[in-house]
Design a protein around this motif. Structure first.
Motif, PDB file in Angstrom:
ATOM      1  N   VAL A 149      10.641  12.913 -30.419  1.00 49.36           N
ATOM      2  CA  VAL A 149       9.834  13.442 -29.357  1.00 49.36           C
ATOM      3  C   VAL A 149       9.860  15.062 -29.532  1.00 49.36           C
ATOM      4  CG1 VAL A 149       9.347  14.155 -26.891  1.00 49.36           C
ATOM      5  CG2 VAL A 149       9.866  11.741 -27.808  1.00 49.36           C
ATOM      6  N   ARG A 150       8.812  15.842 -29.792  1.00 53.03           N
ATOM      7  CA  ARG A 150       8.753  17.289 -30.012  1.00 53.03           C
ATOM      8  C   ARG A 150       7.902  17.924 -28.866  1.00 53.03           C
ATOM      9  NH1 ARG A 150       8.176  15.629 -35.476  1.00 53.03           N
ATOM     10  NH2 ARG A 150      10.169  16.028 -36.647  1.00 53.03           N
ATOM     11  N   GLU A 151       7.884  19.157 -28.755  1.00 53.97           N
ATOM     12  CA  GLU A 151       7.027  19.963 -27.735  1.00 53.97           C
ATOM     13  C   GLU A 151       5.584  19.238 -27.695  1.00 53.97           C
ATOM     14  OE1 GLU A 151       7.140  22.041 -24.205  1.00 53.97           O
ATOM     15  OE2 GLU A 151       8.829  21.861 -25.712  1.00 53.97           O
ATOM     16  N   ARG A 152       5.069  19.259 -28.689  1.00 55.81           N
ATOM     17  CA  ARG A 152       3.606  19.033 -28.552  1.00 55.81           C
ATOM     18  C   ARG A 152       3.263  17.723 -29.478  1.00 55.81           C
ATOM     19  NH1 ARG A 152       0.573  24.935 -29.009  1.00 55.81           N
ATOM     20  NH2 ARG A 152       1.701  25.779 -27.284  1.00 55.81           N
ATOM     21  N   LYS A 153       4.316  17.005 -29.810  1.00 53.69           N
ATOM     22  CA  LYS A 153       4.034  15.880 -30.665  1.00 53.69           C
ATOM     23  C   LYS A 153       4.966  14.813 -30.461  1.00 53.69           C
ATOM     24  CE  LYS A 153       4.406  16.053 -35.343  1.00 53.69           C
ATOM     25  NZ  LYS A 153       4.413  16.215 -37.037  1.00 53.69           N
ATOM     26  N   VAL A 154       4.560  13.443 -30.355  1.00 53.13           N
ATOM     27  CA  VAL A 154       5.455  12.281 -30.278  1.00 53.13           C
ATOM     28  C   VAL A 154       5.234  11.645 -31.811  1.00 53.13           C
ATOM     29  CG1 VAL A 154       6.036  10.037 -29.208  1.00 53.13           C
ATOM     30  CG2 VAL A 154       5.125  12.086 -27.873  1.00 53.13           C
ATOM     31  N   GLU A 155       6.343  11.276 -32.281  1.00 56.25           N
ATOM     32  CA  GLU A 155       6.323  10.907 -33.690  1.00 56.25           C
ATOM     33  C   GLU A 155       7.219   9.287 -33.668  1.00 56.25           C
ATOM     34  OE1 GLU A 155       6.554  13.339 -37.356  1.00 56.25           O
ATOM     35  OE2 GLU A 155       8.812  12.090 -37.674  1.00 56.25           O
ATOM     36  N   ILE A 156       6.717   8.500 -34.464  1.00 53.74           N
ATOM     37  CA  ILE A 156       7.617   7.204 -34.493  1.00 53.74           C
ATOM     38  C   ILE A 156       7.356   6.711 -36.188  1.00 53.74           C
ATOM     39  CG2 ILE A 156       6.453   6.437 -32.257  1.00 53.74           C
ATOM     40  CD1 ILE A 156       5.133   4.150 -33.889  1.00 53.74           C
ATOM     41  N   HIS A 157       8.652   5.915 -36.385  1.00 48.20           N
ATOM     42  CA  HIS A 157       8.621   5.620 -37.661  1.00 48.20           C
ATOM     43  C   HIS A 157       8.736   4.082 -37.471  1.00 48.20           C
ATOM     44  CE1 HIS A 157      10.686   9.065 -39.580  1.00 48.20           C
ATOM     45  NE2 HIS A 157       9.702   9.741 -38.719  1.00 48.20           N
ATOM     46  N   CYS A 162       6.736  -4.745 -45.190  1.00 50.55           N
ATOM     47  CA  CYS A 162       7.101  -4.966 -46.644  1.00 50.55           C
ATOM     48  C   CYS A 162       8.230  -4.113 -46.964  1.00 50.55           C
ATOM     49  CB  CYS A 162       5.783  -4.538 -47.233  1.00 50.55           C
ATOM     50  SG  CYS A 162       4.195  -5.446 -47.181  1.00 50.55           S
ATOM     51  N   GLY A 163       9.098  -3.524 -46.094  1.00 53.25           N
ATOM     52  CA  GLY A 163      10.239  -2.934 -46.427  1.00 53.25           C
ATOM     53  C   GLY A 163       9.980  -1.360 -46.410  1.00 53.25           C
ATOM     54  N   ASP A 164       8.833  -0.889 -46.202  1.00 49.46           N
ATOM     55  CA  ASP A 164       8.566   0.415 -46.267  1.00 49.46           C
ATOM     56  C   ASP A 164       8.271   1.232 -44.621  1.00 49.46           C
ATOM     57  OD1 ASP A 164       8.508   0.530 -49.189  1.00 49.46           O
ATOM     58  OD2 ASP A 164       6.600   0.008 -49.206  1.00 49.46           O
ATOM     59  N   ARG A 165       8.695   2.140 -44.440  1.00 44.12           N
ATOM     60  CA  ARG A 165       8.433   2.881 -43.367  1.00 44.12           C
ATOM     61  C   ARG A 165       7.344   3.704 -43.443  1.00 44.12           C
ATOM     62  NH1 ARG A 165      13.184   4.489 -39.469  1.00 44.12           N
ATOM     63  NH2 ARG A 165      14.349   2.401 -39.174  1.00 44.12           N
ATOM     64  N   ARG A 166       6.477   3.539 -42.295  1.00 46.14           N
ATOM     65  CA  ARG A 166       5.325   4.393 -42.064  1.00 46.14           C
ATOM     66  C   ARG A 166       5.487   5.423 -40.869  1.00 46.14           C
ATOM     67  NH1 ARG A 166      -0.135   1.198 -42.389  1.00 46.14           N
ATOM     68  NH2 ARG A 166      -1.112   3.498 -42.878  1.00 46.14           N
ATOM     69  N   VAL A 167       4.878   6.349 -41.009  1.00 45.86           N
ATOM     70  CA  VAL A 167       5.067   7.591 -39.732  1.00 45.86           C
ATOM     71  C   VAL A 167       3.631   7.562 -39.009  1.00 45.86           C
ATOM     72  CG1 VAL A 167       5.466   9.768 -39.063  1.00 45.86           C
ATOM     73  CG2 VAL A 167       6.757   8.508 -40.945  1.00 45.86           C
ATOM     74  N   PHE A 168       3.667   7.472 -37.540  1.00 43.55           N
ATOM     75  CA  PHE A 168       2.517   7.728 -36.681  1.00 43.55           C
ATOM     76  C   PHE A 168       2.799   8.796 -35.814  1.00 43.55           C
ATOM     77  CE2 PHE A 168       2.584   3.393 -38.410  1.00 43.55           C
ATOM     78  CZ  PHE A 168       1.196   3.158 -38.739  1.00 43.55           C
TER      79      PHE A 168
END
Length: 261
Positions: A149-157, A162-168
């Motif tokens: 959690v940043r000041e102006r953005k929330v990011e999840i992994h 399939c064993g890979d991580r994606r970022v949203f």
């Protein structure tokens, strides 16, 4: 930052569940506790609070009087206040109705971030977080294995399966559901248990939220359960009861029936 964490009291998986004539789970007398994934959500709130000082954490649950147990646990873990949406008319509400009631409670509180577990142990639908986000008109970031959690953005992994991580990512306000892979919740200190006794738990009804009783519960739900059938076979919890010889025989039979031997 105003954080609302949605929590749920769920029956223990160590005991067999029974159903009422209306096909709802009989919760009276059944051991229950805070949903495991929701514990992780509360812990994520606290990790955010460590990095920022302007955090207000409110735990919210919907359910019968016994559901207050989930709120008390959340307060012990570190939530500042709690809201219990409690009304007899809510009995038997499905996911659609539940999401409407929770969204109304969240909107009334005001929020920058809504956190919740990705699924509950008693239903496992994983649908309510996204439904709540849709009703609130904000982005949904679901199944987070890691949260930033940043000041102006929330990011999840998130694991893509399939064993890979994606970022949203999305700008707040936003609804985030977390998995148990976010990490083990911290064990509360003794002082936290004492402090929790003085924290406020507000009780809201449907009237508080401006929702009509006819729009909730079994009659207001879009989904209907027509029948329930107990899982066949001996429950694993009963296998370990008795003398060692009997336990060994029952365990061997259990595994053989399922072709594990």
């Amino acid at each position: 930052m105003r954080i609302v964490v949605l929590v749920k009291q769920v029956p223990s998986t160590d005991v067999g569940l029974s159903f009422a004539p209306d096909h709802t789970v009989v919760r009276d007398g059944c051991p229950a506790g805070l949903n495991a994934a929701d514990s992780c959500a509360v812990d994520q709130c606290l990790q955010i609070a460590v990095r920022r000082r302007d955090i207000q954490i409110t735990a919210v649950t919907m359910g019968p009087p016994a559901a207050v147990g989930a709120l008390r646990t959340a307060l012990v873990l570190g939530a500042d206040t709690a809201v219990h949406v409690r009304d007899e008319a809510l009995h038997g509400s499905d996911a659609l109705v539940t999401s409407r009631v929770l969204a109304a409670a969240v909107a009334r509180l005001g929020f920058d971030l809504v956190l919740c577990g990705s699924s509950s142990a008693d239903s496992g639908m994983s649908a309510v977080p996204a439904m709540v986000a849709e009703r609130l008109g904000v982005p949904a970031l679901c199944f987070a294995d890691h949260l930033v959690v940043r000041e102006r953005k929330v990011e999840i992994h998130r694991d893509d399966g399939c064993g890979d991580r994606r970022v949203f990512a999305a700008a707040p306000p936003v609804v985030v559901s977390v998995t148990e892979r976010c990490g083990e919740p911290h064990y509360p200190r003794y002082e936290s248990r004492l402090d929790a006794r003085d924290k406020l738990i507000s009780v809201w009804t449907l009237d508080t939220l401006g929702i009509e009783p006819a729009e909730v519960g079994l009659s207001g739900s879009a989904s209907v359960v027509h029948s329930t059938t107990p899982r066949p076979g001996t429950r694993p919890a009963a296998l370990a009861m008795g003398d060692p010889t009997s336990v060994a025989i029952r365990l061997a039979d259990f595994l053989a029936e399922r072709q594990f031997l």
